[in-house]
Design an enzyme around this catalytic site. Structure first.
Site, PDB file in Angstrom:
ATOM      1  N   GLY A 200     -28.556  51.064  19.945  1.00  0.00           N
ATOM      2  CA  GLY A 200     -29.192  52.167  19.441  1.00  0.00           C
ATOM      3  C   GLY A 200     -30.743  52.010  20.161  1.00  0.00           C
ATOM      4  N   ARG A 328     -17.758  51.180  17.157  1.00  0.00           N
ATOM      5  CA  ARG A 328     -18.060  52.172  15.890  1.00  0.00           C
ATOM      6  C   ARG A 328     -17.932  53.704  16.333  1.00  0.00           C
ATOM      7  NH1 ARG A 328     -23.077  53.952  17.012  1.00  0.00           N
ATOM      8  NH2 ARG A 328     -24.416  52.350  18.147  1.00  0.00           N
TER       9      ARG A 328
END
Length: 715
Positions: A200, A328
């Site tokens: 991220g 994910r």
């Protein structure tokens, strides 16, 4: 605000595996040979991804359980869930990142499975293991795959052995400053410093020379410790102007793995994506196939199960190199769903329950083009500084089969300073890239927010840039086209000022009418706002604030209900009414015979006008005696740009600083922000200590210009 899941007609030629499952209103239960049943799922997350998972769970007849912190007590995901449990204070370390609390709720609620969403515990090996030990299904890959792919140095070795192209760098155990700096020199600047457990955009810095390497290293380490509780770093050659291309993969427990084509996520700020698209522009079918096959190799190398994303760096010649694997569901997964007609959350729940993949590789058909724009509470004109605050007004384009709005907030909700500042994801589909891009821009123009700064105007500027329209995107797109993307603000036109004045006059008339209807004397002349005068026209002056300038408007009321408005030397003939449509107010008006219909929002002495041509703000100046006294000047010192925690204090009273010198490091919105000196001088006072909380616009230091101090001492 309800989002819709894209519903495609059944694609021709789909081959579906026969499943050994029985479906009931209570969810999915394996008949034989599988993991277990999923009739209730706990979503260990918040915001839009929690709402996204709940929608699919409801569609499948699976009950949903929410967890929430103090800050999220009244949030949208809590309202959507079948059950909700409080798990702690606003700080994520004491709530959403607390494995013990989440598992306690999972057991208490009788949840069969936990969906981690993205971020928080989604790539935490220990959490996946703990779920398994408690007999709870973790909707994600095996903990071994999370561990192998989560540590970037390990993943590079595995990928190299599996024949996946990788880029050179240092992934060693010696983490001393000297060794890392020596390796950077060996690799050759510029280099990328990355947290091995990063993701991220967190714990990631670029060092362009030996002189700034240690500063960037320490900054990356601090952010990594805060985000992942691990500050081990790797150093890699930084490829200038690359494309960020990633492949959606999916595996099951039966050894099957497929790819659902690639996404281009090149356009980024602060190493975080803001517009994603699928498929990647100007990628040939041959390169697309090679990308997909390399991604499946990567997944199979770690016996991957569930949804995952393999990220590649691609150079100008379309050579690509493995960067990392996100174990994910990605934020940008909807664009892959849009071009394949799938629901990847449904796939996740099915595969976690032991089913085979719903489709084989040859059955997955690419159809059309999709864009996702992330709408953030941030100020693009201030280095994309994250923001927080209430959504005083929120209106969106209407969702339909080809338009999705993925969000976790409603009008009146607050974008919290404790979490990521994303407001929503706007996802569109078109038959080709040009059609999808046109649809994106059309929908962005209908996305109207009042209450805090957003990046919507920037997204419009970006998506309308000729190079973006041509598909010429790289990770350097924003800095390369900075001047075009950040044009000098234009003052509202005379027509816009007339529209704002009309909106205020009509609001005044509405309030007067409401007063008259409740009055004991409905015919009182004091209850009239028509401007009627016997034998004369009524004139009034209205002063408006446009940016940092005041503009005088002379309004003449005509007997036919129209108005003459003089702005400077120009005179405009104005008519109009406010009409309510779908809960929003529209100003149906005519200015010099040209009709328009902007959306009208009047809040806190400010008129907000939204149209397909853009948005404008015109304010009514507040008298000085009513204006609050601002302490943001801090005697010329630095102020906190937002509410956050002081992570590091770099100066003390008596220190001399120059313009741009770092003063403090703040952690806010999960990001590290360096506060720099606004001018040269001497630090007179430091108002905060490390670990303390500073509110937005709070004075951080008091700074005196050195020249003034010298003059004072010489007198």
């Amino acid at each position: 605000m309800a989002a819709v899941i894209l519903s495609f007609p059944t694609l021709q030629g789909l081959r579906i595996f026969t499943q050994k499952l029985s479906w009931t209103k209570r969810g999915v239960r394996l008949v034989s040979g599988g993991v277990g049943r999923i009739e209730k799922v706990l979503i260990a997350n918040r915001g839009e991804i929690a709402c996204r998972v709940m929608r699919t769970a409801k569609k499948m007849g699976v009950r949903s359980v929410a967890v929430y912190s103090d800050a999220d007590r009244h949030s949208m995901h809590v309202a959507m869930a079948d059950e909700s449990y409080h798990i702690g204070p606003a700080a994520s370390q004491q709530s959403y990142l607390s494995m013990e609390k989440v598992l306690e709720v999972a057991k208490k609620s009788g949840s069969h499975a936990v969906h981690p969403g993205y971020g928080f515990l989604s790539e935490n090996t220990e959490f996946a293991e703990a779920c398994k030990q408690e007999g709870i299904i973790f909707i994600g890959p095996p903990s071994s795959a999370i561990r192998d792919m989560g540590i970037k140095s390990t993943s590079k070795h595995i990928m190299s052995a599996a024949g996946v192209p990788i880029i050179g760098g240092y992934h060693g155990e010696d983490q001393s400053n000297d060794r890392l700096q020596a390796e950077a020199a060996r690799i050759g600047y510029p280099v990328m410093i990355k947290a091995v457990r990063g993701g991220g955009g967190k714990g990631m810095r670029i060092a362009r020379s030996d002189t700034d390497f240690l500063e960037q290293l320490e900054s990356a380490r601090r952010e990594a410790r805060k985000s992942f509780n691990d500050d081990v770093m790797l150093v890699e050659k930084f490829v200038e102007d690359p494309r960020h291309v990633e492949v959606q993969v999916f595996g099951d427990m039966h050894g099957n793995a497929v790819y659902l084509f690639e996404r281009d996520c090149s356009v980024q700020r602060r190493h975080q994506k803001i517009i994603e698209e699928a498929p990647g522009p100007d990628i040939s079918p041959e390169v697309r196939r090679k990308l997909g096959e390399a991604a499946v190799k990567a997944a199979k190398a770690v016996n991957y199960v569930g949804a995952g994303t393999v990220e590649f760096i691609m150079d100008a010649q379309h050579n690509f190199y493995f960067m990392e694997m996100n174990t994910r569901l990605q934020v940008e997964h909807p664009v892959s769903e849009m071009i394949t007609g799938t629901d990847l959350v449904e796939w996740q729940l099915r595969v976690a329950a032991g089913e085979r993949l719903p489709l084989l590789q040859d059955d997955i058909i690419l159809s059309g083009h999709s864009f996702e724009a992330r709408i953030y509470a941030e100020d693009p004109n201030n280095d994309f500084l994250p923001g927080a605050g209430p959504l005083l007004h929120l209106s969106t384009p209407p969702p339909d089969q080809h338009t999705r709005i993925e969000t976790g907030v409603r009008e009146g909700d607050e974008v919290s300073a404790h979490y990521d500042p994303m407001i929503a994801k706007l996802v569109v589909w078109g038959e080709d890239r040009s059609a999808a891009l046109k649809k994106l821009r059309y929908c962005l123009q209908q996305y109207n927010i009042v209450g805090l700064n957003t990046n919507i105007d920037f997204l419009l500027s970006l998506s309308g840039h000729p190079e973006f329209e041509a598909g010429n995107v790289t990770t350097s797109f924003i800095p390369q086209h900075y001047a075009d993307l950040f044009p000098a603000p234009r003052a509202p036109s005379g027509v816009t000022i007339c529209q704002a004045a009309l909106g205020l006059v009509l609001q005044e008339r509405k309030h007067t009418l409401e007063f008259t209807q409740t009055s004991t004397d409905p015919f009182s002349p004091f209850g009239s706002s028509s401007g009627w005068r016997s034998n004369i026209h009524f004139n009034r002056n209205m002063t408006l604030q446009v940016g940092d300038k005041k503009v005088d408007v002379v309004i003449t009321y005509s007997k036919d209900g129209s108005y003459s408005m003089q702005v400077g030397e120009e005179v405009y003939h104005v008519t109009g009414e406010v009409e309510l449509e779908g809960g929003a107010s529209f100003l149906h008006c005519s200015v010099n015979g040209v009709k328009s219909r902007p959306k009208l929002v009047i809040l806190n002495n400010t008129v907000h006008l939204f149209s397909m041509e853009g948005s404008s703000q015109v304010s009514v100046p507040v008298p000085k005696y009513l204006a609050g006294v601002s302490g943001s000047g801090a005697q010329g010192g630095a102020v906190a740009p937002m509410t956050g925690t002081i992570e590091k204090v770099l100066v003390k009273a008596g220190d001399k600083v120059s313009v741009g010198d770092p003063l403090m490091v703040m952690i806010a919105m999960k990001m590290e922000h360096t506060i720099r000196a606004p001018k040269s001088g001497v630090i007179k006072k430091v108002f905060f200590t490390e670990g303390s909380q500073a509110n937005r616009h709070a004075a951080l230091v008091e700074l005196e210009e050195e020249v003034e101090e010298t003059e004072a001492s010489s007198q």
